[in-house]
Design a protein around this motif. Structure first.
Motif, mmCIF file in Angstrom:
data_model
loop_
_atom_site.group_PDB
_atom_site.id
_atom_site.type_symbol
_atom_site.label_atom_id
_atom_site.label_comp_id
_atom_site.label_asym_id
_atom_site.label_seq_id
_atom_site.Cartn_x
_atom_site.Cartn_y
_atom_site.Cartn_z
ATOM 1 N N ALA A 115 -3.899 -7.734 3.197
ATOM 2 C CA ALA A 115 -4.166 -6.764 2.140
ATOM 3 C C ALA A 115 -5.094 -5.689 2.698
ATOM 4 N N ARG A 116 -4.698 -4.434 2.547
ATOM 5 C CA ARG A 116 -5.516 -3.298 2.988
ATOM 6 C C ARG A 116 -6.203 -2.636 1.809
ATOM 7 N N ALA A 117 -5.584 -2.737 0.620
ATOM 8 C CA ALA A 117 -6.147 -2.146 -0.594
ATOM 9 C C ALA A 117 -5.582 -2.902 -1.792
ATOM 10 N N LEU A 118 -6.338 -2.905 -2.888
ATOM 11 C CA LEU A 118 -5.944 -3.586 -4.124
ATOM 12 C C LEU A 118 -6.144 -2.663 -5.306
ATOM 13 N N CYS A 119 -5.386 -2.918 -6.367
ATOM 14 C CA CYS A 119 -5.657 -2.253 -7.635
ATOM 15 C C CYS A 119 -5.168 -3.127 -8.777
ATOM 16 N N VAL A 120 -5.753 -2.899 -9.937
ATOM 17 C CA VAL A 120 -5.327 -3.548 -11.167
ATOM 18 C C VAL A 120 -4.745 -2.464 -12.054
ATOM 19 N N VAL A 121 -3.532 -2.698 -12.547
ATOM 20 C CA VAL A 121 -2.863 -1.738 -13.426
ATOM 21 C C VAL A 121 -2.558 -2.433 -14.740
ATOM 22 N N THR A 122 -2.973 -1.809 -15.840
ATOM 23 C CA THR A 122 -2.715 -2.352 -17.170
ATOM 24 C C THR A 122 -1.794 -1.407 -17.934
ATOM 25 N N GLN A 123 -1.127 -1.961 -18.924
ATOM 26 C CA GLN A 123 -0.336 -1.129 -19.826
ATOM 27 C C GLN A 123 -1.173 -0.927 -21.078
ATOM 28 N N GLU A 124 -1.566 0.330 -21.324
ATOM 29 C CA GLU A 124 -2.453 0.650 -22.441
ATOM 30 C C GLU A 124 -1.698 1.034 -23.700
ATOM 31 N N GLU A 125 -0.530 1.603 -23.535
ATOM 32 C CA GLU A 125 0.369 1.979 -24.626
ATOM 33 C C GLU A 125 1.781 1.786 -24.087
ATOM 34 N N PRO A 126 2.792 1.820 -24.955
ATOM 35 C CA PRO A 126 4.157 1.610 -24.452
ATOM 36 C C PRO A 126 4.553 2.526 -23.297
ATOM 37 N N ASP A 127 4.033 3.741 -23.283
ATOM 38 C CA ASP A 127 4.421 4.684 -22.229
ATOM 39 C C ASP A 127 3.271 5.070 -21.305
#
Length: 149
Positions: free
Chosen positions: A46-58
């Protein structure tokens, strides 16, 4: 390079790295288990990480993004953002990221294709139990940037 999703069972082992970008374990816990933990992998590391969430349907949001310290300033962060945008394209309309009002960080996101969206005043004052600093700047407001997917 490839983008890989870290399974829920392996997320805790990445907490120390995520704490570089968000120094509150309590804040990380608020989003880590409701989003995707993604890693930019090169040479099986792993060189980089991120957390991505869905805040609204789009709307998706990068909640935490960090490059492994020994690999910083080598383009991994920019490549990770590009792969994240590619992953969520077609699944939503917007990708957001929030950060402190720090010129260098804002320039990084703008170079990645984000544009300024809005500001949440006193976010860092209201949500952290101690003063936060980045590149010598005391963080007060959260600046949101957006990218059309």
């Amino acid at each position: 390079m490839e983008l890989a999703e870290i399974p829920e069972s392996d997320r805790a082992q990445h907490l120390d790295l995520l704490l570089i970008a968000d120094e509150s374990a309590d804040m990380i816990e608020r989003y880590l288990h409701r989003g995707d933990l993604l890693a930019l992998i090169e040479d099986d590391e792993a060189r980089a990480l991120c957390v991505v969430t869905q805040e609204e349907p789009d709307v998706f949001e990068i909640k935490n993004i960090v490059t492994v310290p020994e690999h910083q300033r080598k383009g991994y962060g920019r490549r990770l953002v590009a792969l994240v945008a590619e992953r969520y394209r077609g699944r939503g309309d917007w990708l957001l990221v929030g950060t402190g009002d720090v010129p260098g960080i804002l320039r990084f996101y703008e170079r990645c294709g984000f544009e300024r969206s809005h500001v949440v005043e006193n976010f860092f004052v209201d949500n952290y139990d101690h003063p936060m600093y980045e590149d010598g700047h005391k963080l007060m407001d959260m600046v949101y940037l957006k990218m059309r997917l």
